[in-house]
Design a protein around this motif. Structure first.
Motif, PDB file in Angstrom:
ATOM      1  N   PRO A  20       0.833  -1.201   0.000  1.00 21.10           N
ATOM      2  CA  PRO A  20       0.000   0.000   0.000  1.00 21.10           C
ATOM      3  C   PRO A  20       0.864   1.246   0.000  1.00 21.10           C
ATOM      4  CG  PRO A  20      -0.051  -1.100   2.154  1.00 21.10           C
ATOM      5  CD  PRO A  20       0.632  -2.022   1.204  1.00 21.10           C
ATOM      6  N   ILE A  21       0.569   2.153  -0.913  1.00 23.74           N
ATOM      7  CA  ILE A  21       1.376   3.363  -1.047  1.00 23.74           C
ATOM      8  C   ILE A  21       1.128   4.316   0.111  1.00 23.74           C
ATOM      9  CG2 ILE A  21       1.782   5.388  -2.499  1.00 23.74           C
ATOM     10  CD1 ILE A  21       1.063   3.663  -4.897  1.00 23.74           C
ATOM     11  N   SER A  22      -0.115   4.387   0.562  1.00 22.04           N
ATOM     12  CA  SER A  22      -0.411   5.265   1.685  1.00 22.04           C
ATOM     13  C   SER A  22      -1.505   4.645   2.533  1.00 22.04           C
ATOM     14  CB  SER A  22      -0.856   6.648   1.193  1.00 22.04           C
ATOM     15  OG  SER A  22      -2.062   6.545   0.462  1.00 22.04           O
ATOM     16  N   LYS A  23      -1.540   5.023   3.813  1.00 27.75           N
ATOM     17  CA  LYS A  23      -2.538   4.520   4.738  1.00 27.75           C
ATOM     18  C   LYS A  23      -3.177   5.709   5.442  1.00 27.75           C
ATOM     19  CE  LYS A  23      -1.215   2.782   8.649  1.00 27.75           C
ATOM     20  NZ  LYS A  23      -0.656   1.909   9.683  1.00 27.75           N
ATOM     21  N   ARG A  24      -4.496   5.750   5.447  1.00 29.40           N
ATOM     22  CA  ARG A  24      -5.171   6.862   6.083  1.00 29.40           C
ATOM     23  C   ARG A  24      -4.907   6.839   7.581  1.00 29.40           C
ATOM     24  NH1 ARG A  24      -9.699   8.046   8.964  1.00 29.40           N
ATOM     25  NH2 ARG A  24     -10.264   5.866   9.161  1.00 29.40           N
ATOM     26  N   ALA A  25      -4.387   7.934   8.103  1.00 21.62           N
ATOM     27  CA  ALA A  25      -4.163   8.030   9.541  1.00 21.62           C
ATOM     28  C   ALA A  25      -5.512   8.126  10.246  1.00 21.62           C
ATOM     29  CB  ALA A  25      -3.312   9.251   9.856  1.00 21.62           C
ATOM     30  N   PRO A  26      -5.695   7.403  11.336  1.00 19.78           N
ATOM     31  CA  PRO A  26      -6.980   7.472  12.030  1.00 19.78           C
ATOM     32  C   PRO A  26      -7.208   8.860  12.614  1.00 19.78           C
ATOM     33  CG  PRO A  26      -5.352   6.310  13.367  1.00 19.78           C
ATOM     34  CD  PRO A  26      -4.720   6.532  12.022  1.00 19.78           C
ATOM     35  N   LYS A  27      -8.460   9.284  12.651  1.00 18.43           N
ATOM     36  CA  LYS A  27      -8.778  10.538  13.320  1.00 18.43           C
ATOM     37  C   LYS A  27      -8.433  10.377  14.794  1.00 18.43           C
ATOM     38  CE  LYS A  27     -12.598  12.526  10.642  1.00 18.43           C
ATOM     39  NZ  LYS A  27     -14.034  12.908  10.713  1.00 18.43           N
ATOM     40  N   HIS A  28      -7.627  11.274  15.311  1.00 19.83           N
ATOM     41  CA  HIS A  28      -7.193  11.120  16.692  1.00 19.83           C
ATOM     42  C   HIS A  28      -6.826  12.477  17.281  1.00 19.83           C
ATOM     43  CE1 HIS A  28      -3.330  11.398  14.614  1.00 19.83           C
ATOM     44  NE2 HIS A  28      -2.821  11.764  15.787  1.00 19.83           N
ATOM     45  N   LEU A  29      -6.771  12.519  18.585  1.00 18.71           N
ATOM     46  CA  LEU A  29      -6.283  13.675  19.325  1.00 18.71           C
ATOM     47  C   LEU A  29      -5.287  13.162  20.353  1.00 18.71           C
ATOM     48  CD1 LEU A  29      -9.647  15.595  19.853  1.00 18.71           C
ATOM     49  CD2 LEU A  29      -7.763  16.305  18.372  1.00 18.71           C
ATOM     50  N   ALA A 200       3.241  10.867  30.164  1.00 18.38           N
ATOM     51  CA  ALA A 200       2.384   9.741  29.820  1.00 18.38           C
ATOM     52  C   ALA A 200       1.720  10.020  28.483  1.00 18.38           C
ATOM     53  CB  ALA A 200       1.341   9.519  30.903  1.00 18.38           C
ATOM     54  N   SER A 201       1.174   8.965  27.875  1.00 17.53           N
ATOM     55  CA  SER A 201       0.583   9.080  26.543  1.00 17.53           C
ATOM     56  C   SER A 201      -0.906   8.772  26.604  1.00 17.53           C
ATOM     57  CB  SER A 201       1.278   8.104  25.586  1.00 17.53           C
ATOM     58  OG  SER A 201       0.582   8.000  24.362  1.00 17.53           O
ATOM     59  N   LEU A 202      -1.716   9.724  26.157  1.00 15.08           N
ATOM     60  CA  LEU A 202      -3.159   9.551  26.058  1.00 15.08           C
ATOM     61  C   LEU A 202      -3.584   9.942  24.654  1.00 15.08           C
ATOM     62  CD1 LEU A 202      -6.053   9.174  27.216  1.00 15.08           C
ATOM     63  CD2 LEU A 202      -5.922  11.554  28.001  1.00 15.08           C
ATOM     64  N   VAL A 203      -4.255   9.030  23.957  1.00 14.93           N
ATOM     65  CA  VAL A 203      -4.700   9.278  22.585  1.00 14.93           C
ATOM     66  C   VAL A 203      -6.183   8.968  22.483  1.00 14.93           C
ATOM     67  CG1 VAL A 203      -4.383   8.757  20.137  1.00 14.93           C
ATOM     68  CG2 VAL A 203      -2.419   8.656  21.686  1.00 14.93           C
ATOM     69  N   PHE A 204      -6.970   9.955  22.098  1.00 12.61           N
ATOM     70  CA  PHE A 204      -8.387   9.741  21.846  1.00 12.61           C
ATOM     71  C   PHE A 204      -8.583   9.319  20.392  1.00 12.61           C
ATOM     72  CE2 PHE A 204      -8.519  12.698  25.441  1.00 12.61           C
ATOM     73  CZ  PHE A 204      -9.444  12.068  26.270  1.00 12.61           C
TER      74      PHE A 204
END
Length: 364
Positions: A20-29, A200-204
């Motif tokens: 795959p040439i590109s992968k859609r990044a998930p919507k995130h915050l 710390a890491s928090l990702v919505f």
């Protein structure tokens, strides 16, 4: 020519599916959290229904975030709490210079004329009223119509920011973000970092594949923010069955278990003889051993160094005896947890404490 064209089409199709040439990044915050350490007796209040929880903790941590609220972007320094789903803020008449909110100044605030009350263990109730306003994240992202409580009676000036799921439309921040189109799923993932890490890491809305070993084990969510905990395994291979639903909670600095569960664990941790005052030989913390919490299909190792702490001239355990039972920060520092409140499922794996990032979409 038709044959050649067919071969070319097949070759291109095969190449595209394999590479795959590109992968859609998930919507995130992505949300940075910082750890506050208290190296002395510090009073912490935590909700726990009608049970009693010790308030004087000899050495504890809290994981905090900076957010803003309202059209005037009133700054807040809040403790992130995965064990609840609400934010409350002291009103301007009672709050300190940082954590206060004046609903009369914000032009976007709407009072819902709905009372708010929550009881914290060992202290008076927090009382106030619900309203909605714009929540502002550090990167300038606006979460509109976020429901929270402005309080006039409270027992601590630093608010809890509950980030768990709720069936109420916008009272859960994950719901509010999804409803605003900022993320695709009412979900978040969290990794607290190692014992002495300051961040710390928090990702919505996304999962960080770089933050855990192997694959996530997908489990059904139990009551509240709990997960069925099957057993614990000691360093010598002995196993002790638990078989209860335990909440996973950043708002609790330690792990709290009932006496019938805690005492056998602490006895084994002490080397076979548990002192009546629950003190331990400090050298235990230096042993290269783990206590392993066993879930359905995944095991989380907690090193002894995060289970024994200095308290004056003695050492005590970060597993405490109480009727209120919860897996706290000493567990979460070694577990990667991903909650999807749309599906009521949780992903669990051993944390890696990696500085790298590899975000993927929620798939469960």
């Amino acid at each position: 020519m038709l044959f050649d064209l067919t071969l070319l089409t097949l070759a291109l199709t095969t190449f595209a599916s394999a590479n795959p040439i590109s992968k859609r990044a998930p919507k995130h915050l992505s949300y940075p959290l910082h750890k506050v350490e208290y190296n002395e007796t510090h009073e912490i209040a935590k909700r726990s229904g009608h049970s009693s929880l010790p308030l004087d903790n000899y050495y504890d941590f809290g994981y905090y975030a900076n957010i803003s609220i309202g059209s005037n972007k009133a700054p807040l320094h809040v403790q992130v709490d995965t064990g609840s789903y609400q934010l409350w803020i002291p009103e301007s008449k009672t709050g300190d210079s940082l954590n206060k909110f004046d609903p009369f100044i914000s032009k976007t605030y709407k009072n819902e004329s709905k009372p708010y009350e929550i009881t914290y263990v060992g202290q008076d109730s927090v009382k106030g009223y619900y309203g909605t306003d714009d929540l502002w994240l550090p990167d300038g992202t606006k979460v509109p119509n976020y429901e929270f409580a402005t309080v006039y009676q409270y027992s601590r000036s630093t608010p809890f920011w509950g980030i768990a799921g709720s069936t109420v439309k916008n009272i859960s921040v994950a719901n509010a973000m999804r409803n605003a189109g900022l993320i695709d799923h009412a979900a978040y993932s969290i990794e607290l970092g190692a014992l002495h890490a300051q961040k710390a890491s928090l990702v919505f809305g996304a999962i960080d594949r770089a933050k855990y070993n192997g694959n996530l084990t997908i489990l059904p969510k139990g009551d509240g923010t709990g997960v069925l905990t099957n057993s614990v395994t000691f360093a010598n291979g002995k196993k002790f069955n638990i078989g209860i639903n335990l909440p996973i909670d950043t708002g609790a600095p330690f792990t709290y278990l009932s006496k019938p569960i805690a005492d056998p664990i602490l006895t084994e941790l002490s080397g076979g003889k548990l002192n009546s005052d629950y003190t331990f030989d400090c050298s235990i913390a230096n042993q290269n051993k783990n206590l392993t919490f066993n879930f359905n299909g995944v095991n989380i190792d907690i090193p002894y160094s995060d289970l024994i702490r200095q308290s004056g001239s003695k050492c005590v355990s970060t597993i405490l005896v109480d009727t209120f039972q919860v897996l706290g920060d000493n567990f979460l520092r070694h577990a990667y947890v991903a909650w999807n409140f749309d599906t009521n499922k949780v992903g669990l794996a051993q944390a890696t404490h990696s500085d790298k990032t590899d975000l993927i979409d929620f798939y469960f």
